[in-house]
Write a protein that holds these residues in place. Sequence first.
Motif, PDB file in Angstrom:
ATOM      1  N   ARG A 193       0.806  -1.219   0.000  1.00  0.00           N
ATOM      2  CA  ARG A 193       0.000   0.000   0.000  1.00  0.00           C
ATOM      3  C   ARG A 193       0.837   1.266   0.000  1.00  0.00           C
ATOM      4  NH1 ARG A 193      -4.445  -1.958   4.578  1.00  0.00           N
ATOM      5  NH2 ARG A 193      -5.323  -3.682   3.335  1.00  0.00           N
ATOM      6  N   ARG A 194       2.061   1.183   0.475  1.00  0.00           N
ATOM      7  CA  ARG A 194       2.923   2.364   0.560  1.00  0.00           C
ATOM      8  C   ARG A 194       4.242   2.067  -0.141  1.00  0.00           C
ATOM      9  NH1 ARG A 194       2.226   6.237   4.260  1.00  0.00           N
ATOM     10  NH2 ARG A 194       4.486   6.295   4.641  1.00  0.00           N
ATOM     11  N   VAL A 195       4.701   3.042  -0.925  1.00  0.00           N
ATOM     12  CA  VAL A 195       5.926   2.857  -1.693  1.00  0.00           C
ATOM     13  C   VAL A 195       7.118   2.656  -0.766  1.00  0.00           C
ATOM     14  CG1 VAL A 195       7.511   3.935  -3.339  1.00  0.00           C
ATOM     15  CG2 VAL A 195       5.035   4.159  -3.650  1.00  0.00           C
ATOM     16  N   VAL A 206      13.704   4.150  -1.996  1.00  0.00           N
ATOM     17  CA  VAL A 206      12.566   4.652  -2.763  1.00  0.00           C
ATOM     18  C   VAL A 206      13.047   5.290  -4.062  1.00  0.00           C
ATOM     19  CG1 VAL A 206      10.714   6.368  -2.800  1.00  0.00           C
ATOM     20  CG2 VAL A 206      11.067   4.958  -0.754  1.00  0.00           C
ATOM     21  N   GLN A 210      11.927   4.228  -7.813  1.00  0.00           N
ATOM     22  CA  GLN A 210      11.296   5.175  -8.723  1.00  0.00           C
ATOM     23  C   GLN A 210      12.068   5.274 -10.034  1.00  0.00           C
ATOM     24  OE1 GLN A 210      11.273   8.529  -6.064  1.00  0.00           O
ATOM     25  NE2 GLN A 210       9.123   8.213  -5.485  1.00  0.00           N
ATOM     26  N   LYS A 222       3.891   4.435  -6.955  1.00  0.00           N
ATOM     27  CA  LYS A 222       2.666   4.907  -6.315  1.00  0.00           C
ATOM     28  C   LYS A 222       1.516   4.912  -7.314  1.00  0.00           C
ATOM     29  CE  LYS A 222       0.622   8.749  -3.747  1.00  0.00           C
ATOM     30  NZ  LYS A 222       0.843  10.099  -3.152  1.00  0.00           N
ATOM     31  N   TRP A 223       1.781   5.355  -8.525  1.00  0.00           N
ATOM     32  CA  TRP A 223       0.751   5.376  -9.564  1.00  0.00           C
ATOM     33  C   TRP A 223       0.262   3.963  -9.851  1.00  0.00           C
ATOM     34  CZ3 TRP A 223      -0.580   3.438 -14.256  1.00  0.00           C
ATOM     35  CH2 TRP A 223      -1.482   4.165 -15.041  1.00  0.00           C
ATOM     36  N   ILE A 225       0.285   1.328  -7.831  1.00  0.00           N
ATOM     37  CA  ILE A 225      -0.524   0.870  -6.696  1.00  0.00           C
ATOM     38  C   ILE A 225      -1.948   1.417  -6.810  1.00  0.00           C
ATOM     39  CG2 ILE A 225      -0.837   1.020  -4.198  1.00  0.00           C
ATOM     40  CD1 ILE A 225       2.262   1.031  -3.980  1.00  0.00           C
ATOM     41  N   LEU A 226      -2.075   2.720  -7.070  1.00  0.00           N
ATOM     42  CA  LEU A 226      -3.391   3.348  -7.150  1.00  0.00           C
ATOM     43  C   LEU A 226      -4.184   2.823  -8.352  1.00  0.00           C
ATOM     44  CD1 LEU A 226      -2.488   7.046  -6.241  1.00  0.00           C
ATOM     45  CD2 LEU A 226      -3.716   5.396  -4.828  1.00  0.00           C
TER      46      LEU A 226
END
Length: 280
Positions: A193-195, A206, A210, A222-223, A225-226
């Motif tokens: 749920r969290r990067v 991180v 990325q 993050k993109w 995951i969403l």
Amino acid sequence: MAAPRRDTRGIVDATELFAHVDFRRREPFPELSAALDQGRTRSPLRPYLEHYWLIDWDLARPYASHVVPHPSVNVVFQHFAGQEPFAEVAGVGLGLFTQKLAGRGRVCGIQFRPGGFRPFAPDRPVAAWTGRRVRFPDVWPDADPRAVLDPDDEDARVAALDAFLLSLGPRPDPQADLAAGLVDRIRTDRSIRRVADFARAEGVSVRLLQRLFAGYVGVGPKWVILRYRIHEALERAEGEGSVDWAALAADLGYADQAHLVRDFTSTVGVPPAVYAAGGR
């Protein structure tokens, strides 16, 4: 070979789409000589691809299809009524993709696995394609869209897609394999749920995560995951019966239902409850 996936994730109002067009997913063919010599039943292209997707239509009235894109690059061969056939590279789409269809037409698409496109175009990061649609011959000057689109036989179209990709001579890339594996973990593991937590679990920073995603996936972790959260919510909204949106929000890792409603509405265009009730 394992069959292509059968879910409808990303397709807005899948039932309506399938009522208007003939939609199929296909695997690449195995290379027969290599398969016979080495006992292989999987194509050498399979590690790079989600699947091929083939669409034919013959419509009396125009129809608009809508898709919430996956974190995947697509190469798409297209023939619309009254137009010359063409092909293009479609980078990861950041918003809702809408395509109007009318008359008769045909599309043959290649959906790459996240990370799978870079070996075919290694000279630039995949983020350089994101949000863009670049037509041939600007990408591959020698490719002929008609070779894929003209055959009426479906197997011949699949064989032409195979031949096109094999002609590009993809180079194995461990970083592409790594990116594909990480995205697949995000897709299948709801606990991610969290990067920052994901990067820590993978033993990388991180920033490094990325950079890998920018180079090989085209969008950030993050993109991704969403987007997979929205895909699952969209599929649930397509299902039978009522949906407990508060419970689904918690299950998908949202802080509360309001955050799910906000993301769903901004991506799909209507709130999830309205969509589930038929308000497409």
